[in-house]
Design an enzyme around this catalytic site. Structure first.
Site, PDB file in Angstrom:
ATOM      1  N   GLU A   1      47.635  -3.474  20.150  1.00 52.56           N
ATOM      2  CA  GLU A   1      48.032  -2.117  20.560  1.00 52.56           C
ATOM      3  C   GLU A   1      49.084  -1.526  19.626  1.00 52.56           C
ATOM      4  O   GLU A   1      49.671  -2.238  18.801  1.00 52.56           O
ATOM      5  CB  GLU A   1      48.562  -2.115  22.000  1.00 52.56           C
ATOM      6  CG  GLU A   1      49.866  -2.875  22.186  1.00 52.56           C
ATOM      7  CD  GLU A   1      50.706  -2.345  23.344  1.00 52.56           C
ATOM      8  OE1 GLU A   1      50.960  -1.130  23.407  1.00 52.56           O
ATOM      9  OE2 GLU A   1      51.137  -3.174  24.172  1.00 52.56           O
TER      10      GLU A   1
ATOM     11  N   LYS B   1      57.480  -7.835  31.977  1.00 46.98           N
ATOM     12  CA  LYS B   1      58.945  -7.837  32.036  1.00 46.98           C
ATOM     13  C   LYS B   1      59.414  -7.644  33.460  1.00 46.98           C
ATOM     14  O   LYS B   1      58.804  -6.909  34.230  1.00 46.98           O
ATOM     15  CB  LYS B   1      59.481  -6.659  31.213  1.00 46.98           C
ATOM     16  CG  LYS B   1      59.485  -6.885  29.730  1.00 46.98           C
ATOM     17  CD  LYS B   1      60.464  -5.927  29.058  1.00 46.98           C
ATOM     18  CE  LYS B   1      60.528  -6.205  27.577  1.00 46.98           C
ATOM     19  NZ  LYS B   1      59.612  -5.398  26.778  1.00 46.98           N
TER      20      LYS B   1
HETATM   21  N1  PSU Z   1      55.934  -3.558  28.435  1.00 47.16           N
HETATM   22  C1  PSU Z   1      56.560  -4.218  27.438  1.00 47.16           C
HETATM   23  N2  PSU Z   1      56.481  -3.711  26.176  1.00 47.16           N
HETATM   24  C2  PSU Z   1      55.760  -2.586  25.886  1.00 47.16           C
HETATM   25  C3  PSU Z   1      55.084  -1.918  26.963  1.00 47.16           C
HETATM   26  C4  PSU Z   1      55.196  -2.457  28.209  1.00 47.16           C
HETATM   27  O1  PSU Z   1      57.189  -5.223  27.678  1.00 47.16           O
HETATM   28  O2  PSU Z   1      55.712  -2.162  24.710  1.00 47.16           O
HETATM   29  C5  PSU Z   1      54.257  -0.699  26.673  1.00 47.16           C
HETATM   30  C6  PSU Z   1      52.768  -1.074  26.588  1.00 47.16           C
HETATM   31  O3  PSU Z   1      52.140  -0.231  25.646  1.00 47.16           O
HETATM   32  C7  PSU Z   1      52.278  -0.738  27.992  1.00 47.16           C
HETATM   33  C8  PSU Z   1      53.097   0.473  28.321  1.00 47.16           C
HETATM   34  O4  PSU Z   1      50.899  -0.489  28.070  1.00 47.16           O
HETATM   35  O5  PSU Z   1      54.378   0.214  27.767  1.00 47.16           O
HETATM   36  C9  PSU Z   1      53.175   0.726  29.804  1.00 47.16           C
HETATM   37  O6  PSU Z   1      53.791   1.946  30.045  1.00 47.16           O
HETATM   38  P1  PSU Z   1      53.828   2.529  31.547  1.00 47.16           P
HETATM   39  O7  PSU Z   1      54.731   1.615  32.297  1.00 47.16           O
HETATM   40  O8  PSU Z   1      54.402   3.910  31.383  1.00 47.16           O
HETATM   41  O9  PSU Z   1      52.423   2.544  32.047  1.00 47.16           O
END
Ligand code: PSU
Ligand code: MN
Length: 305
Positions: A25, A160
């Protein structure tokens, strides 16, 4: 659909020769790590995939195309653009494509693009999930819904603990998304190997993981599979150590009134800042470990097909 896809030379060749490909990604590059470590890491992760017998395909949206495999210059562009790049989840794809914006794909969007490109394995750091306080905020990452509907295997280091890991696992269970763990039974919490929660099934060997995934898809169950790979011991942070930092980051996000798609990038940057270089080092190490596991899985899937 195919007219939106643009394959790099390297990925195109691998496809034609039926060699295993691993999707990567790009939000992790633009929004997940600071420049220039983000670009450096992206290159190193690609190298790990190659070293373990698969071809890396980092995915992003550039110039109205879904790029499957990025050049060095394109990786650099994403890394430098950083938080100014569009963070692209499912709903953002038509906008970023038709407006010709620089788009970094999240887990959800990368899964969609990998699926379109016929790539079965995708490696990331951590998946999005159910946020703490979701009962009030309704903040549940679109990554989870994508896992429920798109048949791609996602290798990660768990999620996380900025998230509510218990609710995240409940959500995945409800939607029939299996959580496989590698090397231990416990579901890892990204920076640390422990979370207090178990995954569904521990499968250490890539051949076993591949057989599980093939079976699920052959049964006509087109959902994703989570493979949770704990951060290597020598880079793991103690749970107590990172929990304090996370609590403060959450407090600051609340005080600043951060909402919507900004929440996760805000928290990631805060944790980085509050913990000093240590969390970044851990982050880099776990993505590389995932790249190794993902490449092995892609090879095993290719061997079984
Ligand atoms: N969690 C991490 N590192 C990241 C992300 C999530 O530990 O870089 C990024 C990923 O691209 C994930 C996105 O798909 O954040 C999720 O965002 P949201 O919580 O807004 O859906
Ligand atoms: Mn959200």
């Amino acid at each position: 659909m195919q007219s939106y896809l643009e394959f790099s030379e390297e990925v195109q060749q691998a496809r034609q020769q039926g060699r295993p490909v691993v999707a990567l990604e790009s939000t992790i590059i633009s929004h997940g790590m600071p420049y220039p470590q983000n670009v450096q890491t992206a290159r190193e992760v690609e190298a790990v995939v190659r070293a373990h017998g698969a071809t890396p395909a980092t995915i992003a949206i550039l110039n109205g195309k879904i790029k499957i495999g990025l050049s060095g210059a394109e990786l650099e562009l994403l890394g430098r653009t950083g938080q100014d790049a569009h963070k692209v989840s499912r709903r953002d794809m038509p906008y970023v494509l038709t407006q010709g914006k620089v788009g970094a794909t999240t887990v959800a969007a990368t899964m969609i693009c990998a699926r379109m490109a016929g790539i079965e394995v995708f490696v990331t750091g951590g998946i999005g999930g159910v946020h703490r306080g979701a009962a009030q905020s309704f903040d549940i990452s679109a990554d989870l819904q994508e896992l429920a509907r798109t048949p791609v295997a996602v290798v990660c280091a768990g999620a996380k603990s900025i998230l509510d890991l218990g609710l995240t696992l409940e959500y995945l269970e409800t939607h029939g998304v299996p959580v496989l763990t590698i090397g231990q039974e416990e579901f890892p919490a990204f920076f640390s190997r422990e979370s207090g929660f178990k995954g569904d099934f521990r499968l250490d060997a890539a051949e076993q993981q591949a057989a599980f995934i093939r079976c699920q898809w052959q049964l006509g169950m087109p959902a994703g599979v989570v493979l949770a790979n704990p951060v290597p011991q020598e880079y793991a942070l103690a749970r107590e150590q990172i929990e304090g930092v996370i609590a403060q980051a959450l407090q600051e996000a609340d005080a600043a009134g951060v909402s919507g798609k900004q929440v996760t990038p805000f928290l990631l940057a805060k944790i980085e800042q509050l913990s000093g270089g240590r969390s970044l080092e851990t982050n880099i190490a776990l993505v590389k470990a995932n790249a190794q596991a993902g490449a092995r899985l892609a090879c095993a899937l290719a061997a079984q097909s």
